[in-house]
Scaffold this motif. Sequence first.
Motif, short mmCIF file in Angstrom:
data_model
loop_
_atom_site.label_atom_id
_atom_site.label_comp_id
_atom_site.label_asym_id
_atom_site.label_seq_id
_atom_site.Cartn_x
_atom_site.Cartn_y
_atom_site.Cartn_z
N ILE A 77 25.22 -14.36 4.42
CA ILE A 77 23.78 -14.17 4.39
C ILE A 77 23.18 -14.80 5.64
CG2 ILE A 77 21.67 -14.48 3.05
CD1 ILE A 77 23.55 -15.02 0.62
N ASN A 78 22.47 -14.01 6.43
CA ASN A 78 21.94 -14.45 7.72
C ASN A 78 20.43 -14.57 7.68
OD1 ASN A 78 24.53 -14.36 9.17
ND2 ASN A 78 24.38 -12.16 8.81
N TYR A 79 19.90 -15.56 8.42
CA TYR A 79 18.48 -15.85 8.40
C TYR A 79 17.92 -16.02 9.80
CZ TYR A 79 19.30 -17.06 3.48
OH TYR A 79 19.65 -17.04 2.15
N VAL A 119 13.68 -18.03 -0.21
CA VAL A 119 13.66 -17.06 0.89
C VAL A 119 12.23 -16.61 1.14
CG1 VAL A 119 14.42 -14.78 1.66
CG2 VAL A 119 16.01 -16.29 0.45
N LYS A 120 11.82 -16.62 2.39
CA LYS A 120 10.45 -16.23 2.76
C LYS A 120 10.14 -14.82 2.27
CE LYS A 120 7.93 -18.08 5.28
NZ LYS A 120 6.77 -18.99 5.05
N ILE A 127 23.47 -5.22 3.75
CA ILE A 127 22.08 -5.04 3.33
C ILE A 127 21.22 -5.64 4.43
CG2 ILE A 127 20.37 -5.53 1.56
CD1 ILE A 127 22.73 -6.06 -0.35
N GLU A 128 20.24 -4.89 4.92
CA GLU A 128 19.37 -5.34 6.00
C GLU A 128 17.92 -5.41 5.53
OE1 GLU A 128 19.97 -2.74 9.27
OE2 GLU A 128 22.07 -3.29 9.56
N PHE A 129 17.18 -6.38 6.07
CA PHE A 129 15.81 -6.65 5.64
C PHE A 129 14.85 -6.52 6.81
CE2 PHE A 129 18.76 -8.72 2.89
CZ PHE A 129 18.21 -8.69 1.62
N LYS A 154 13.45 -16.54 6.81
CA LYS A 154 13.41 -15.09 6.61
C LYS A 154 14.84 -14.55 6.59
CE LYS A 154 8.94 -14.25 8.83
NZ LYS A 154 8.23 -13.50 9.92
N ILE A 155 15.18 -13.82 5.55
CA ILE A 155 16.52 -13.26 5.44
C ILE A 155 16.62 -12.04 6.34
CG2 ILE A 155 15.91 -11.86 3.42
CD1 ILE A 155 18.77 -12.38 2.37
N ILE A 156 17.70 -11.96 7.11
CA ILE A 156 17.93 -10.85 8.03
C ILE A 156 18.89 -9.83 7.41
CG2 ILE A 156 18.89 -10.17 10.26
CD1 ILE A 156 18.13 -12.94 11.28
N SER A 157 19.99 -10.34 6.86
CA SER A 157 21.02 -9.42 6.38
C SER A 157 21.98 -10.13 5.44
CB SER A 157 21.80 -8.82 7.55
OG SER A 157 22.48 -9.86 8.25
#
Length: 289
Positions: free
Chosen positions: A52-54, A198-199, A72-74, A58-61
Motif C-alpha cells: 500500500i503506497n501513500y 487514510v485521508k 488498485i489506484e486512487f 493520501k493513498i496512491i495505490s
Amino acid sequence: MKKILLCGSIALLTLSCSSSRDDDAPFDNSDPSTQNVILPTKMTMDGIVMKINYNGTKIISMINNINHGQRIEFTYTDDYVTGIKHYENNVLESTVEYGYSNGRMASAITKEYSLTGTVQNTVTFTYTYTSTTEINVKKQTNSGAAGSSVINSVFTYSNGNMVSNVGSGTGTVNGNTVNYTETETYTYTDKNYPFKNVKGFDKIIFNGNESDGVSMLFSNIKNSLSTYKGQFTSTTTGGGTATGTTSHKYTTTFNTAGYPSVEDRQSLDINGNPNTSTPDKFIYEYNYQ
C-alpha cells in the motif's frame, strides 16, 4: 475482499500501467516519520501480498508485490477521494467515481468492464442526508439487456458506524418485473478499522456491501467489523420468491495500538453456525507496528 485481491476488483495520483513498474518507487510509506498517524502498508490474503503506497496520508495505490498488473489506484481532488480503478493483469476491470456537495458525499458510480473495455454493469448511488444518524440512499443498477433495478434504502449509523441497511425496490430481469427487499445488520468491535486514518476515507459512505471488500475497506466506518448478516428476497411477477441469507463472523487479533493484525472472516449458515469452509484470512502490517 477476495474479489479485490484475486480478481482485481479487495473494493485512484496517476501511475503507469506498465507491468515493469518499480516496487521501490519513493513513496513515503517507507518513512513513518513523515506520517503522524497509523496507516496500513501491507495487506495479505491467502498468501497474496498487496503493498500500500501513500503520498503523506493520501493513498496512491495497492499493488500485488509480485504481479504488478494486479493493483488498485486512487485519485484525489484536493483532500477528497474522487476515483478508484481496479486492474487485473493491467486490464481495467472496474472503477468507482465519487461526487461531493458541501463537503459530503453526494454520489458514487461503479462500473464493471469486459476484457474489451465495454461497460457491462453500472451501479449509481445517490445520497440524501435526513439526520445525523440516517441517510436515504437510491441505488440504480443498469446491466444492459440483462436488466435493471432501483432500490431505495435507509442507512442507519451509530457511533460513527453503519449499523443497518433496510431497503426495497423493483427491477426487470429478462423482461420480467422483480420486487426486491433487503435487510443488512452490522456489529463492530471497540477497536480501530485498518484504513481509518487514510485521508478522505472519512467522507466515503460504506455502501452496505460487506462482501465486496471495496466498500468495507475504503469507507468511513470507524471500528473493525464483528458480525454481518444480510437477508434478501426477490419476487418475480407471475413467478416465485427467492430468498437468501449471508452471514459472517470476524475473529480478530489486534496490535498494541488497537489495529487489526490478523483478521479471520468465517461464513455462517442460516442458523448462525460456522460453515465448513476455510475462513478468509487478512494480515495487516503498518508504518508503526
